[in-house]
Design a protein around this motif. Sequence first.
Motif, PDB file in Angstrom:
ATOM      1  N   TYR A 161     -34.933 -58.048  47.997  1.00 63.23           N
ATOM      2  CA  TYR A 161     -33.560 -58.429  48.326  1.00 63.23           C
ATOM      3  C   TYR A 161     -32.727 -57.160  48.524  1.00 63.23           C
ATOM      4  O   TYR A 161     -32.779 -56.255  47.687  1.00 63.23           O
ATOM      5  N   TYR A 162     -31.970 -57.134  49.612  1.00 63.58           N
ATOM      6  CA  TYR A 162     -31.145 -55.977  49.948  1.00 63.58           C
ATOM      7  C   TYR A 162     -29.699 -56.403  50.139  1.00 63.58           C
ATOM      8  O   TYR A 162     -29.420 -57.532  50.536  1.00 63.58           O
ATOM      9  N   ARG A 163     -28.798 -55.462  49.908  1.00 61.38           N
ATOM     10  CA  ARG A 163     -27.376 -55.629  50.247  1.00 61.38           C
ATOM     11  C   ARG A 163     -26.966 -54.468  51.135  1.00 61.38           C
ATOM     12  O   ARG A 163     -27.438 -53.344  50.966  1.00 61.38           O
ATOM     13  N   LEU A 164     -26.055 -54.764  52.063  1.00 61.30           N
ATOM     14  CA  LEU A 164     -25.532 -53.708  52.927  1.00 61.30           C
ATOM     15  C   LEU A 164     -24.324 -53.085  52.254  1.00 61.30           C
ATOM     16  O   LEU A 164     -23.331 -53.755  51.992  1.00 61.30           O
ATOM     17  N   GLY A 165     -24.441 -51.795  51.943  1.00 64.42           N
ATOM     18  CA  GLY A 165     -23.336 -51.049  51.342  1.00 64.42           C
ATOM     19  C   GLY A 165     -22.709 -50.126  52.374  1.00 64.42           C
ATOM     20  O   GLY A 165     -23.085 -50.135  53.543  1.00 64.42           O
ATOM     21  N   PRO A 166     -21.774 -49.293  51.948  1.00 60.82           N
ATOM     22  CA  PRO A 166     -21.090 -48.393  52.885  1.00 60.82           C
ATOM     23  C   PRO A 166     -22.024 -47.373  53.548  1.00 60.82           C
ATOM     24  O   PRO A 166     -21.738 -46.878  54.619  1.00 60.82           O
ATOM     25  N   ARG A 167     -23.153 -47.065  52.906  1.00 61.47           N
ATOM     26  CA  ARG A 167     -24.080 -46.066  53.460  1.00 61.47           C
ATOM     27  C   ARG A 167     -25.419 -46.653  53.855  1.00 61.47           C
ATOM     28  O   ARG A 167     -26.418 -45.953  53.921  1.00 61.47           O
ATOM     29  N   GLY A 168     -25.465 -47.943  54.082  1.00 63.50           N
ATOM     30  CA  GLY A 168     -26.716 -48.576  54.488  1.00 63.50           C
ATOM     31  C   GLY A 168     -27.173 -49.590  53.460  1.00 63.50           C
ATOM     32  O   GLY A 168     -26.421 -50.012  52.576  1.00 63.50           O
ATOM     33  N   PHE A 169     -28.439 -49.980  53.571  1.00 59.96           N
ATOM     34  CA  PHE A 169     -28.981 -51.017  52.702  1.00 59.96           C
ATOM     35  C   PHE A 169     -29.391 -50.460  51.344  1.00 59.96           C
ATOM     36  O   PHE A 169     -29.895 -49.344  51.245  1.00 59.96           O
ATOM     37  N   ILE A 170     -29.182 -51.279  50.321  1.00 60.76           N
ATOM     38  CA  ILE A 170     -29.545 -50.943  48.948  1.00 60.76           C
ATOM     39  C   ILE A 170     -30.411 -52.078  48.419  1.00 60.76           C
ATOM     40  O   ILE A 170     -30.053 -53.251  48.543  1.00 60.76           O
ATOM     41  N   GLU A 171     -31.571 -51.732  47.848  1.00 54.26           N
ATOM     42  CA  GLU A 171     -32.425 -52.760  47.256  1.00 54.26           C
ATOM     43  C   GLU A 171     -31.791 -53.228  45.958  1.00 54.26           C
ATOM     44  O   GLU A 171     -31.442 -52.428  45.094  1.00 54.26           O
ATOM     45  N   VAL A 172     -31.630 -54.554  45.814  1.00 49.61           N
ATOM     46  CA  VAL A 172     -31.013 -55.086  44.603  1.00 49.61           C
ATOM     47  C   VAL A 172     -31.997 -55.825  43.709  1.00 49.61           C
ATOM     48  O   VAL A 172     -31.749 -55.980  42.512  1.00 49.61           O
ATOM     49  N   SER A 173     -33.128 -56.265  44.276  1.00 50.39           N
ATOM     50  CA  SER A 173     -34.090 -56.995  43.454  1.00 50.39           C
ATOM     51  C   SER A 173     -35.411 -57.110  44.210  1.00 50.39           C
ATOM     52  O   SER A 173     -35.445 -57.058  45.429  1.00 50.39           O
ATOM     53  N   ARG A 174     -36.498 -57.281  43.449  1.00 52.95           N
ATOM     54  CA  ARG A 174     -37.802 -57.612  44.052  1.00 52.95           C
ATOM     55  C   ARG A 174     -38.545 -58.532  43.103  1.00 52.95           C
ATOM     56  O   ARG A 174     -38.467 -58.393  41.885  1.00 52.95           O
ATOM     57  N   ARG A 175     -39.225 -59.488  43.713  1.00 54.60           N
ATOM     58  CA  ARG A 175     -39.948 -60.506  42.930  1.00 54.60           C
ATOM     59  C   ARG A 175     -41.296 -60.779  43.588  1.00 54.60           C
ATOM     60  O   ARG A 175     -41.415 -60.708  44.801  1.00 54.60           O
ATOM     61  N   PRO A 176     -42.274 -61.152  42.778  1.00 57.90           N
ATOM     62  CA  PRO A 176     -43.561 -61.553  43.382  1.00 57.90           C
ATOM     63  C   PRO A 176     -43.351 -62.778  44.270  1.00 57.90           C
ATOM     64  O   PRO A 176     -42.555 -63.655  43.952  1.00 57.90           O
ATOM     65  N   ASP A 177     -44.057 -62.793  45.385  1.00 58.00           N
ATOM     66  CA  ASP A 177     -43.965 -63.909  46.314  1.00 58.00           C
ATOM     67  C   ASP A 177     -45.172 -64.806  46.085  1.00 58.00           C
ATOM     68  O   ASP A 177     -46.311 -64.370  46.204  1.00 58.00           O
ATOM     69  N   ARG A 178     -44.948 -66.043  45.765  1.00 58.59           N
ATOM     70  CA  ARG A 178     -46.038 -66.976  45.426  1.00 58.59           C
ATOM     71  C   ARG A 178     -46.536 -67.781  46.628  1.00 58.59           C
ATOM     72  O   ARG A 178     -47.423 -68.586  46.494  1.00 58.59           O
ATOM     73  N   THR A 179     -45.958 -67.558  47.802  1.00 62.42           N
ATOM     74  CA  THR A 179     -46.364 -68.330  48.972  1.00 62.42           C
ATOM     75  C   THR A 179     -47.623 -67.749  49.589  1.00 62.42           C
ATOM     76  O   THR A 179     -47.943 -66.576  49.410  1.00 62.42           O
ATOM     77  N   ASN A 180     -48.358 -68.554  50.317  1.00 57.02           N
ATOM     78  CA  ASN A 180     -49.532 -68.077  51.045  1.00 57.02           C
ATOM     79  C   ASN A 180     -49.067 -67.265  52.246  1.00 57.02           C
ATOM     80  O   ASN A 180     -47.988 -67.472  52.754  1.00 57.02           O
ATOM     81  N   HIS A 181     -49.913 -66.378  52.674  1.00 56.14           N
ATOM     82  CA  HIS A 181     -49.568 -65.584  53.851  1.00 56.14           C
ATOM     83  C   HIS A 181     -50.815 -65.379  54.687  1.00 56.14           C
ATOM     84  O   HIS A 181     -51.940 -65.528  54.213  1.00 56.14           O
TER      85      HIS A 181
END
Length: 196
Positions: A174-194
């Motif tokens: 998960y990212y947010r756009l800040g004044p100097r570009g994108f900042i990562e705010v969270s990461r989680r395991p993805d349980r979906t098939n790919h």
Amino acid sequence: MCLRERPPVNANGRLKTRQLVELALTILGLIVSIGVAIWQHRRATLAERKNEELLRDLPKQVADELAKLGHLAAPLGPAESEVSSLLSAAAADVNGDGVPEVLVQFPVGAHGSALQVFGVRGSRFELMGELASGTPEGFDVEDYDGDGRLEVVARETDWSAGEPYATAPRITVYYRLGPRGFIEVSRRPDRTNHSA
């Protein structure tokens, strides 16, 4: 003996005609100058309002035009058809300033995708941030955490599992756009098939 200059009056103590005309012209000049200044101020205010409206609507107009490019009716060849159909554009307020930005998503390399965000800063329309993902799923934009601000979400390959790309698990970032570009705010395991 000190001589004083007499005021320009005639025998009756009145101002001379010439001085009256000069005074009247000076007052008239001031009135005209104030009128012109008020008129110019109104014109400038109206022009600023129109400029703000144009800049506020510009991201949506650009996104609409880019979306048309992403779905060309007669692409030049089969490979370009795939690439053209993957180009997508949208307008969303991803930095929370109340003005939508243009989000352009497109493929990069064999399996990747990229996102570029353009918006208005001051009176300029410019690149505000960009992201790249090593997976072809692209990006989603939504308020995933319910705080009223939009996040940009990407599915990435979890290389820490030590597996090849095709079988490696995915993580959601998960990212947010800040004044100097994108900042990562969270990461989680993805349980979906790919699939690769």
